[in-house]
Design a protein around this motif. Structure first.
Motif, PDB file in Angstrom:
ATOM      1  N   ASN A 261       0.828  -1.212   0.000  1.00  0.00           N
ATOM      2  CA  ASN A 261       0.000   0.000   0.000  1.00  0.00           C
ATOM      3  C   ASN A 261       0.858   1.256   0.000  1.00  0.00           C
ATOM      4  O   ASN A 261       0.373   2.337   0.317  1.00  0.00           O
ATOM      5  N   ALA A 262       2.119   1.130  -0.399  1.00  0.00           N
ATOM      6  CA  ALA A 262       3.084   2.213  -0.185  1.00  0.00           C
ATOM      7  C   ALA A 262       2.774   3.483  -0.968  1.00  0.00           C
ATOM      8  O   ALA A 262       3.150   4.566  -0.552  1.00  0.00           O
ATOM      9  N   THR A 263       2.117   3.377  -2.119  1.00  0.00           N
ATOM     10  CA  THR A 263       1.843   4.591  -2.897  1.00  0.00           C
ATOM     11  C   THR A 263       0.355   4.790  -3.134  1.00  0.00           C
ATOM     12  O   THR A 263      -0.043   5.431  -4.097  1.00  0.00           O
ATOM     13  N   ARG A 264      -0.472   4.181  -2.262  1.00  0.00           N
ATOM     14  CA  ARG A 264      -1.921   4.357  -2.446  1.00  0.00           C
ATOM     15  C   ARG A 264      -2.305   5.737  -1.915  1.00  0.00           C
ATOM     16  O   ARG A 264      -2.890   5.869  -0.844  1.00  0.00           O
ATOM     17  N   VAL A 265      -1.966   6.786  -2.665  1.00  0.00           N
ATOM     18  CA  VAL A 265      -2.269   8.153  -2.239  1.00  0.00           C
ATOM     19  C   VAL A 265      -3.777   8.364  -2.287  1.00  0.00           C
ATOM     20  O   VAL A 265      -4.512   7.600  -2.927  1.00  0.00           O
ATOM     21  N   ILE A 266      -4.241   9.414  -1.648  1.00  0.00           N
ATOM     22  CA  ILE A 266      -5.680   9.572  -1.439  1.00  0.00           C
ATOM     23  C   ILE A 266      -6.450   9.660  -2.760  1.00  0.00           C
ATOM     24  O   ILE A 266      -7.494   9.029  -2.928  1.00  0.00           O
ATOM     25  N   GLN A 267      -5.915  10.405  -3.727  1.00  0.00           N
ATOM     26  CA  GLN A 267      -6.621  10.502  -5.010  1.00  0.00           C
ATOM     27  C   GLN A 267      -6.683   9.151  -5.705  1.00  0.00           C
ATOM     28  O   GLN A 267      -7.662   8.809  -6.349  1.00  0.00           O
ATOM     29  N   TYR A 268      -5.607   8.371  -5.597  1.00  0.00           N
ATOM     30  CA  TYR A 268      -5.627   7.062  -6.245  1.00  0.00           C
ATOM     31  C   TYR A 268      -6.628   6.140  -5.551  1.00  0.00           C
ATOM     32  O   TYR A 268      -7.320   5.355  -6.208  1.00  0.00           O
ATOM     33  N   TYR A 269      -6.704   6.273  -4.230  1.00  0.00           N
ATOM     34  CA  TYR A 269      -7.651   5.432  -3.482  1.00  0.00           C
ATOM     35  C   TYR A 269      -9.093   5.787  -3.877  1.00  0.00           C
ATOM     36  O   TYR A 269      -9.937   4.901  -4.032  1.00  0.00           O
ATOM     37  N   ILE A 270      -9.361   7.090  -4.068  1.00  0.00           N
ATOM     38  CA  ILE A 270     -10.690   7.508  -4.520  1.00  0.00           C
ATOM     39  C   ILE A 270     -10.997   6.871  -5.878  1.00  0.00           C
ATOM     40  O   ILE A 270     -12.050   6.278  -6.090  1.00  0.00           O
ATOM     41  N   TYR A 271     -10.018   6.965  -6.775  1.00  0.00           N
ATOM     42  CA  TYR A 271     -10.196   6.389  -8.112  1.00  0.00           C
ATOM     43  C   TYR A 271     -10.457   4.888  -8.029  1.00  0.00           C
ATOM     44  O   TYR A 271     -11.350   4.353  -8.676  1.00  0.00           O
ATOM     45  N   GLN A 272      -9.657   4.222  -7.188  1.00  0.00           N
ATOM     46  CA  GLN A 272      -9.788   2.772  -7.070  1.00  0.00           C
ATOM     47  C   GLN A 272     -11.179   2.383  -6.570  1.00  0.00           C
ATOM     48  O   GLN A 272     -11.842   1.519  -7.144  1.00  0.00           O
ATOM     49  N   ARG A 273     -11.623   3.059  -5.477  1.00  0.00           N
ATOM     50  CA  ARG A 273     -12.936   2.714  -4.928  1.00  0.00           C
ATOM     51  C   ARG A 273     -14.043   3.016  -5.924  1.00  0.00           C
ATOM     52  O   ARG A 273     -14.975   2.222  -6.103  1.00  0.00           O
ATOM     53  N   ALA A 274     -13.968   4.179  -6.583  1.00  0.00           N
ATOM     54  CA  ALA A 274     -15.065   4.590  -7.458  1.00  0.00           C
ATOM     55  C   ALA A 274     -15.011   3.867  -8.800  1.00  0.00           C
ATOM     56  O   ALA A 274     -15.932   3.142  -9.157  1.00  0.00           O
ATOM     57  N   PHE A 275     -13.910   4.026  -9.515  1.00  0.00           N
ATOM     58  CA  PHE A 275     -13.915   3.566 -10.906  1.00  0.00           C
ATOM     59  C   PHE A 275     -13.537   2.107 -11.069  1.00  0.00           C
ATOM     60  O   PHE A 275     -13.985   1.452 -11.997  1.00  0.00           O
ATOM     61  N   THR A 276     -12.678   1.579 -10.185  1.00  0.00           N
ATOM     62  CA  THR A 276     -12.300   0.178 -10.337  1.00  0.00           C
ATOM     63  C   THR A 276     -13.300  -0.717  -9.618  1.00  0.00           C
ATOM     64  O   THR A 276     -13.708  -1.741 -10.141  1.00  0.00           O
ATOM     65  N   GLU A 277     -13.691  -0.311  -8.394  1.00  0.00           N
ATOM     66  CA  GLU A 277     -14.562  -1.184  -7.616  1.00  0.00           C
ATOM     67  C   GLU A 277     -16.020  -0.731  -7.661  1.00  0.00           C
ATOM     68  O   GLU A 277     -16.849  -1.247  -6.923  1.00  0.00           O
ATOM     69  N   SER A 278     -16.333   0.232  -8.526  1.00  0.00           N
ATOM     70  CA  SER A 278     -17.722   0.694  -8.720  1.00  0.00           C
ATOM     71  C   SER A 278     -18.413   1.093  -7.436  1.00  0.00           C
ATOM     72  O   SER A 278     -19.585   0.812  -7.251  1.00  0.00           O
TER      73      SER A 278
END
Lengths: 313, 447
Positions: A261-278
C-alpha cells in the motif's frame, strides 16, 4: 522607509475610496456586468458547482453508477473512519506532500534567485520551464523507464559506480520519495517562475538602501527578500500544496498504489474505490473529506502566513 | 439538490438506453441493418478479427462492423462510461472476472432465444466453456470465443548449459514441502554473478545473474499465471464452488503452505524479489536473459517465440502432490450490450464470431486458441507450422486437468483486497498466515 510606506498607503487609499455614485447607476451596470461574467460563470457552475454538489450528495449514497443511488446517510463516513486503507492513504499523501513541497519550494526559490541575479538570458530562463511543458504522464513514464530496476539507464550507472541497484518504484521505502522527486523536477521551473515574478516586484531601491547600510547578502535575503516576497510565497505554497495533495497521474501510470500500500495516495484510493470497484458513494465521501482537508490547509496558510497583506504597504 | 443536473442527465441516459433496448426488440427488421460497433482489448488479435469482420460484411452487405481496440488498462472504465453515457459498443469482448457484475446490473443482453432459434451447437465448444457464460439467473450472456491455459516457457540454451535434458522438463513434480524436482531444476538454473549455480555451495543469493524462475507479480486474487498452477494441484480451490461461489478459501492452511514455499523462492535467490519486478514486463526480462523459466499463459506464445536470438521451449506445468497437473482455464466470450439499438445485427455478428467460419480464421493466425474444438486443433496445427509445439497447453484440456477462473460477484473488490495482501506475502513482508485476515475481509463482502 516610513515615508515610502506612507506614500503608497495614501495612494492605495485614494484609489480604493468609493466613488460618489448613486445605487441607480450601479444597477444600470448590473446587466452588462452579468453579461461579461456569464461565460466564466456558466463554466464555473456547470463544471465546478454542480459536480461538487452532486459529489456531496453521492457521498451519502451507495451508488455503483449502473444502478440508482441509494441514500445511506452517514454510513460511508462511518466506514471511512474505520478504514485502515483510508488512514494509510492520508499518511502516504502527507509523506508525499511534505517531501514534494519542501524540495520544490527550496529549489524553486534558489532557481528564482539565480534567474533574478545571475541568469538573465531568456534562453536559460526558458529552459528551466521545459520539464513543466511535458505532460505529467509522459514525465512519469520517462522516469519509470529510466529508473527501472532491470533495464533502466540510471541503475546501469549506479551499478557501474559499484553500488547495488535500487528498486526505485518497487521498494516500499523508495516508491514515494521517487515520485515526489519526479514531480519536483517537473514543477520546480514553474514554481521558480512564479517566485521570480515576485522578486521582480520588490523595488530595487530597498536593496540599494540595504547596501548603503552595509547589510551582507545573507542579511539582505533574510530581512528584505523573504519578508517582501511573503505574499507571493504564500500564494505559491497554497497553490502547490493543493496541487501536491492531488497527486494522481504519476502514481496511476507507475506503481498503481503498490508495492503493497506504499503509494496508495488519497486521489488514487478515490479512483480505485469509485472507478475500479464501482463504489462511487464511498469514493465521493473520501473526495468530500479531501475537499475539507484542502480548504482547511489553504485557510490556515492564508491566515497564519498573512498571505493577503504585503509589507510593502 | 437531489435532482441536480448531473443526476437528471444520468437518469435520462439510462431511460434512453432502456427505451432503446425495448424498442429494438419490436422492430427487428430495422435493427438487422446498419453499423454495429465491436470492442476488443488484445492488439495481437486485431488482424484476425478484422478479417472476420470483412468476411462477415461480404456475407451480410446490409451490416458494417466497426472494430475498436482499446488496451486492457482503459478497457473496463471506458466501457462503464459507455454504459452510463449510452455510447457503449453493441458487441464487446467480455471477461469472466467482469461479466457477473455487468449481468447483475442489467447491462448484458441475454441471448438464449437466439441460440435456440439458430440451433447453435454448444457441445462443439471445448468442454465447460459454453457453461461459463450462463449467469446466476440461468440466462446466457455470451458465446465463447477462445480459451487459455498456463505453461512453462524455458530458455533452451540455459537448459543445455545446465545439463538439463528437455525431456526432464515434461516430468517435473512439485509439492509445497520441498518443491520437488521443480525446485531442483529452478535451483540448478539459477546462476550468481560468479557463475555458481543455486544448488552449489558458495552460491551468493544476493548477487544473482540469472534467476531460475521469473516473477510476474504477486498474483492478486487469482494467481492466474503466478501461483495457481501450483496451489491448485494440492486439492485447494479459490472458492467453495465455481462458478458463483460465495466464499473464498485463502485461509486454508494448504494454500498458505504453498504460498509460503512460493515466497521462499525469492528468499533463496531462485526468483527475483517482487520489488524488482515493478516496471519491465516478465517476458522482456526473460528475453534479456534474466530468467530461465517463466510460467505464463498461452496468449503469450507469440511474444515468447517472437524474440530474436532466443530459442524457447514450452513445458507443461509440474505434477502436484495429488498426482495431477493443474492449470487455470480462462475463456473469453463476445457479449451484447443491453442498450444496443441494433439487436438483431449484433446477434448475427456474435453468432458469426462464435462460428467455425470466424474461429478458423483466428486459428490460422496462430495467436490464440479458439473455443470450438475443431478450430482449436487447427490452431495447434498453425502453431506447429510456425515451429511451436503447444501440447503443453492443449494437454491440460485433453487430460481435463484444468480448473475454471474463479467467477463470483464483487471480483473487483476482492482483487482490491487481495492485491496488497498477496504482494506483502510474495515480497516476504508478511507471513502467509496473514492471508487469513484478508480472507475474512473478502468473505465479508458476500454477507
Amino acid at each position: 522607509m516610513t515615508t515610502l510606506a506612507k506614500h503608497s498607503r495614501s495612494a492605495s487609499a485614494a484609489s480604493a475610496s468609493p466613488k460618489p455614485q448613486g445605487s441607480h447607476r450601479r444597477l444600470g451596470d448590473l446587466k452588462i456586468a452579468l453579461l461579461f461574467i456569464a461565460p466564466a460563470m456558466i463554466g464555473f457552475v456547470v463544471f465546478y458547482v454542480l459536480p461538487t454538489v452532486r459529489g456531496i450528495y453521492l457521498s451519502f449514497t451507495e451508488y455503483n453508477i449502473l444502478g440508482d443511488p441509494e441514500w445511506v446517510g452517514m454510513d460511508n463516513y462511518v466506514a471511512i473512519a474505520a478504514d485502515p486503507l483510508f488512514w494509510n492513504s492520508l499518511a502516504v499523501t502527507g509523506q508525499y506532500v511534505f517531501l514534494n513541497i519542501l524540495l520544490q519550494t527550496a529549489l524553486a526559490l534558489g532557481l528564482a534567485l539565480l534567474m533574478h541575479n545571475v541568469a538573465k538570458s531568456t534562453i536559460i530562463r526558458g529552459t528551466l520551464l521545459l520539464p513543466y511543458l511535458m505532460s505529467n504522464v509522459i514525465a512519469a513514464l520517462l522516469w519509470f523507464w529510466m529508473l527501472d530496476y532491470q533495464i533502466g539507464v540510471v541503475n546501469q550507472f549506479i551499478e557501474w559506480s559499484g553500488l547495488p541497484r535500487v528498486a526505485f518504484f518497487g521498494s516500499e521505502a523508495w516508491a514515494i520519495p521517487t515520485q515526489a522527486l519526479i514531480n519536483t523536477w517537473r514543477h520546480m521551473g514553474y514554481t521558480a517562475l512564479l517566485i521570480f515574478a515576485g522578486l521582480q516586484a520588490i523595488p530595487s531601491h530597498v536593496y540599494e538602501v540595504a547596501k548603503l547600510d552595509g547589510a551582507s547578502a545573507f542579511q539582505t535575503f533574510r530581512t528584505i527578500t523573504i519578508p517582501l516576497l511573503r505574499p507571493v510565497l504564500v500564494l505559491v505554497l497554497v497553490v502547490t500544496v493543493i496541487g501536491s495533495f492531488q497527486v494522481f497521474d504519476t502514481v496511476a501510470v507507475t506503481t498503481a498504489g503498490g508495492p503493497v500500500n506504499a503509494t496508495r495516495v488519497i486521489q488514487y484510493y478515490i479512483y480505485q474505490r469509485a472507478f475500479t470497484e464501482s463504489d462511487f458513494g464511498y469514493g465521493s465521501a473520501i473526495a468530500v473529506i479531501l475537499f475539507l482537508i484542502l480548504a482547511l490547509v489553504a485557510f490556515i496558510q492564508m491566515k497564519f502566513l498573512k498571505g493577503n497583506e504585503s509589507d510593502l504597504d | 439538490m437531489k435532482k441536480s443536473l448531473g443526476a437528471v442527465a444520468v437518469a435520462a441516459a439510462m431511460a434512453l438506453s432502456l427505451s432503446a433496448c425495448s424498442g429494438s426488440s419490436s422492430s427487428s427488421e430495422e435493427s438487422a441493418t446498419g453499423e454495429i460497433s465491436y470492442w476488443l482489448w488484445d492488439a495481437n488479435q486485431l488482424p484476425a478479427y478484422q478479417q472476420c469482420a470483412d468476411d462477415f460484411q461480404a456475407a451480410n452487405p446490409d451490416i458494417t462492423v466497426k472494430i475498436t481496440q482499446r488496451g486492457w488498462d482503459d478497457y473496463w472504465s471506458t466501457l462503464t462510461n459507455g454504459f452510463v453515457g449510452g455510447t457503449a459498443p453493441d458487441v464487446f469482448t467480455n471477461h469472466l472476472g467482469r461479466y457477473g457484475e455487468l449481468a447483475e446490473n442489467k447491462q448484458l443482453l441475454a441471448i438464449d432465444e437466439a441460440v435456440e432459434k439458430d440451433n447453435i451447437d454448444l457441445s462443439a465448444y471445448n468442454e465447460g466453456l459454453a457453461d461459463l457464460w450462463v449467469g446466476q439467473d440461468g440466462k446466457r450472456y455470451g458465446l465463447p470465443k477462445d480459451w487459455d491455459t498456463i505453461g512453462l516457457f524455458y530458455n533452451k540454451a540455459m537448459l543445455s548449459s545446465a545439463g538439463i535434458p528437455e525431456d526432464q522438463m515434461k516430468d517435473l513434480t512439485w509439492n509445497p514441502e520441498d518443491g520437488g524436482s521443480y525446485e531442483k531444476v529452478i535451483a540448478h538454473l539459477t546462476v550468481d554473478k560468479n557463475g555458481k549455480r543455486g544448488d552449489e555451495p558458495g552460491f551468493d543469493k544476493n548477487n544473482v545473474d540469472v534467476y531460475g524462475l521469473g516473477l510476474n507479480g504477486g498474483g492478486d486474487s487469482s494467481g492466474q499465471t503466478e501461483w495457481s498452477y501450483l496451489t491448485n494441484t494440492t486439492g485447494w480451490s479459490h472458492t467453495d464452488k465455481n462458478p458463483w461461489g460465495t466464499k473464498y478459501n485463502y485461509d486454508d492452511p494448504k494454500f498458505q503452505e504453498s504460498m509460503e514455499w512460493f515466497a521462499g523462492l525469492a528468499d533463496k535467490g531462485y526468483m527475483p524479489k517482487l520489488e524488482t519486478t515493478v516496471g519491465a514486463s516478465m517476458a522482456d526480462t526473460f528475453a534479456a536473459g534474466k530468467s530461465a523459466i517463466n510460467a505464463h499463459g498461452s496468449w503469450m506464445i507469440g511474444q515468447y517465440t517472437g524474440y530474436k536470438g532466443i530459442e524457447v521451449g514450452i513445458a507443461p506445468t509440474p505434477v502436484g502432490p495429488e498426482g495431477e497437473r493443474a492449470s487455470m482455464f480462462n475463456g473469453l466470450a463476445d457479449s451484447i450490450w443491453a442498450g444496443t439499438e441494433k439487436k438483431d445485427a449484433a446477434i448475427k455478428w456474435v453468432e458469426y464470431l462464435a462460428s467455425a467460419d470466424c474461429q478458423d480464421v483466428v486459428a490460422s493466425k496462430a495467436v490464440v486458441f479458439p473455443a470450438l474444438k475443431a478450430s482449436s486443433e487447427k490452431a495447434a496445427e498453425a502453431f506447429q507450422a510456425k515451429g511451436v509445439d503447444v501440447t503443453a497447453f492443449t494437454e491440460h484440456v485433453k487430460n481435463k486437468t484444468t480448473f475454471l477462473y474463479p467467477i463470483t460477484d464483487n471480483t473487483a473488490k476482492v482483487k482490491g483486497i487481495m492485491e496488497p495482501a498477496m504482494d506483502a506475502v510474495v515480497s516476504g513482508k508478511a507471513p502467509a498466515s496473514s492471508l487469513t485476515q484478508a480472507n475474512e475481509q473478502v468473505n465479508a463482502l458476500f454477507k
